[in-house]
Design an enzyme around this catalytic site. Structure first.
Site, mmCIF file in Angstrom:
data_model
loop_
_atom_site.group_PDB
_atom_site.id
_atom_site.type_symbol
_atom_site.label_atom_id
_atom_site.label_comp_id
_atom_site.label_asym_id
_atom_site.label_seq_id
_atom_site.Cartn_x
_atom_site.Cartn_y
_atom_site.Cartn_z
ATOM 1 N N SER A 1 0.800 -1.228 0.000
ATOM 2 C CA SER A 1 0.000 0.000 0.000
ATOM 3 C C SER A 1 0.831 1.275 0.000
ATOM 4 C CB SER A 1 -0.913 0.002 1.224
ATOM 5 O OG SER A 1 -0.121 -0.046 2.390
ATOM 6 N N THR B 1 -1.525 3.927 4.478
ATOM 7 C CA THR B 1 -0.598 5.040 4.255
ATOM 8 C C THR B 1 0.361 5.068 5.412
ATOM 9 O OG1 THR B 1 -2.279 6.372 3.157
ATOM 10 C CG2 THR B 1 -0.464 7.580 4.180
ATOM 11 N N THR C 1 1.820 7.072 0.121
ATOM 12 C CA THR C 1 0.924 5.929 -0.110
ATOM 13 C C THR C 1 0.773 5.620 -1.596
ATOM 14 O OG1 THR C 1 -1.316 5.100 0.397
ATOM 15 C CG2 THR C 1 -1.160 7.374 -0.302
ATOM 16 N N ARG D 1 -6.986 9.008 -9.807
ATOM 17 C CA ARG D 1 -7.549 9.317 -8.486
ATOM 18 C C ARG D 1 -6.430 9.747 -7.523
ATOM 19 N NH1 ARG D 1 -6.745 7.334 -2.966
ATOM 20 N NH2 ARG D 1 -8.676 7.673 -1.826
ATOM 21 N N THR E 1 -5.076 8.206 7.742
ATOM 22 C CA THR E 1 -5.011 7.032 6.879
ATOM 23 C C THR E 1 -6.431 6.469 6.743
ATOM 24 O OG1 THR E 1 -4.016 4.849 6.540
ATOM 25 C CG2 THR E 1 -4.403 5.504 8.821
ATOM 26 N N GLY E 2 -6.630 5.686 5.715
ATOM 27 C CA GLY E 2 -7.964 5.150 5.483
ATOM 28 C C GLY E 2 -8.557 5.747 4.215
HETATM 29 N N1 ASP Z 1 -5.609 7.499 2.678
HETATM 30 C C1 ASP Z 1 -5.160 6.707 1.571
HETATM 31 C C2 ASP Z 1 -5.890 7.116 0.336
HETATM 32 O O1 ASP Z 1 -7.064 7.357 0.387
HETATM 33 C C3 ASP Z 1 -5.304 5.227 1.773
HETATM 34 C C4 ASP Z 1 -5.054 4.693 3.164
HETATM 35 O O2 ASP Z 1 -4.403 5.303 3.974
HETATM 36 O O3 ASP Z 1 -5.568 3.619 3.484
HETATM 37 O O4 ASP Z 1 -5.285 7.136 -0.723
#
Ligand code: ASP
Length: 339
Positions: free
Chosen positions: A82, A200, A218, A228, A251-252
């Site tokens: 990731s 991330t 990330t 995107r 993150t997320g």
């Molecule tokens: N925040 C990141 C994104 O949306 C992904 C992640 O941290 O899980 O690209």
């Protein structure tokens, strides 16, 4: 969710590479003494990243150098799916990376949707230091990187390519929730990080001279539409640093973080007196308020460090871990969560 990874409870790797008995605990710290230097970072891969950052901080280095050095570790790790090399691609099979960096003087730099570059964080730093701009994206970011000596590399590992080809069979776009991710051992973690198709590394550091900096990098959400961009390279969403207050990262699912300008929101809450954990919790609650039903099905997590070295985190779902390293602490913590 895959259960590829089996985690060992209550374990974390020490800086010498040996397994320490440091506890994976639910906690946050908050008192009035200034704890510096200190570095905190998201997910399991934060443990190794913090070690690299600590080498800089322990030598009385600047927090900016520390966070750059720290996040370069997962960026270069092909086992992490990731971040950087090995990151899962978009739905066209292209690995596109987002990163940003910020120091205590509101200097910041960012690259969005950059391809073929192993260390987007270092490109982001160069954007910050060598250009009149803050953000470069896509082809322009790549050209800038190549003109400044970065090497063009294939970042799609056979493992990630295989996962993408498998995904193509259903083409079901569904960011995972990582709720199995309760504890960690390096030996048993072939995919350092947290969830299986997004993550991330966000890292925040306070150096011995009291300077704060942050970095965030990330490959974003796996199988996203080409082009995107998530929250991670957006100053104020995925990362913010304010020397008067502290630093925060996210993150997320980035779309939900952007909607509430997560990291900046946390800074402003801390400015009003919220402790780091309380500010992170309030940010997660804002996400729920915007969309209660969706919030139950996605992961978003926040991590904050105030200017005195107090840290805290909060997540929507269980399973968000963050790593802490200071002169007195070295641990991986299971953040509290709403659900
Ligand atoms: N925040 C990141 C994104 O949306 C992904 C992640 O941290 O899980 O690209």
């Amino acid at each position: 969710m895959s259960n590829r990874r089996k985690f060992i409870q209550n374990s974390v790797l020490g800086s010498a590479g040996i397994l320490l008995s440091a506890k994976v605990v639910s906690a946050s710290s908050s008192d009035t003494t200034i704890k510096k230097p200190i570095v905190v970072s998201t997910w399991n891969f934060g443990v190794q990243a913090n070690e690299a950052a600590w080498k800089v901080l322990a030598e009385k280095g600047h927090a900016l150098d520390a966070v750059e050095a720290g996040v370069r570790v997962p960026e270069a790790d092909p086992k992490g799916n990731s971040v950087g090399y090995g990151g899962l691609p978009d739905r066209e099979g292209r690995v596109t990376l987002d990163a940003c960096i910020m120091d205590e003087k509101y200097n910041c730099g960012s690259v969005m949707c950059i391809e073929h570059i192993m260390h987007p964080i270092s490109v982001a730093r160069l954007v910050m230091e060598k250009t009149p701009h803050i953000v470069l994206s896509g082809e322009g970011a790549l050209r800038f990187a190549l003109a400044n000596g970065f090497k063009k590399q294939n970042l799609l590992t056979p493992q990630s390519e295989k996962a993408w080809k498998e995904w193509l069979k259903t083409s079901n776009y569904s960011p995972s929730m990582n709720i199995e991710n309760q504890s960690y051992s390096k030996e048993n973690d072939p995919m350092p990080g947290g969830p299986d198709n997004h993550d991330t590394i966000g890292m925040l550091a306070l150096d011995v001279n009291g300077n704060l900096s942050g970095a965030c990098t990330t490959s974003g959400l796996a199988y996203k539409i080409h082009g995107r961009v998530g929250d991670s390279p957006i100053i104020g969403a995925g990362l913010y640093v304010d020397p008067e207050v502290g630093a925060a990262t996210a993150t997320g699912v980035g779309e939900e973080v952007i909607r509430i300008v997560g990291a900046h929101l946390i800074i402003e809450l801390m400015r009003q007196g919220y402790a780091p954990e309380a500010a992170c919790k309030e940010a997660t609650q804002r996400i729920i308020k915007r969309n209660p039903e969706k919030s139950k099905t996605i992961q978003v997590a926040f991590l904050a460090l105030d200017k005195n070295g107090n840290y805290g985190a909060y997540a929507l779902q269980k399973g968000f871990t963050f790593a802490v390293k200071s002169g007195t602490e070295e641990k991986l913590i299971n953040a509290k969560s709403i659900y």
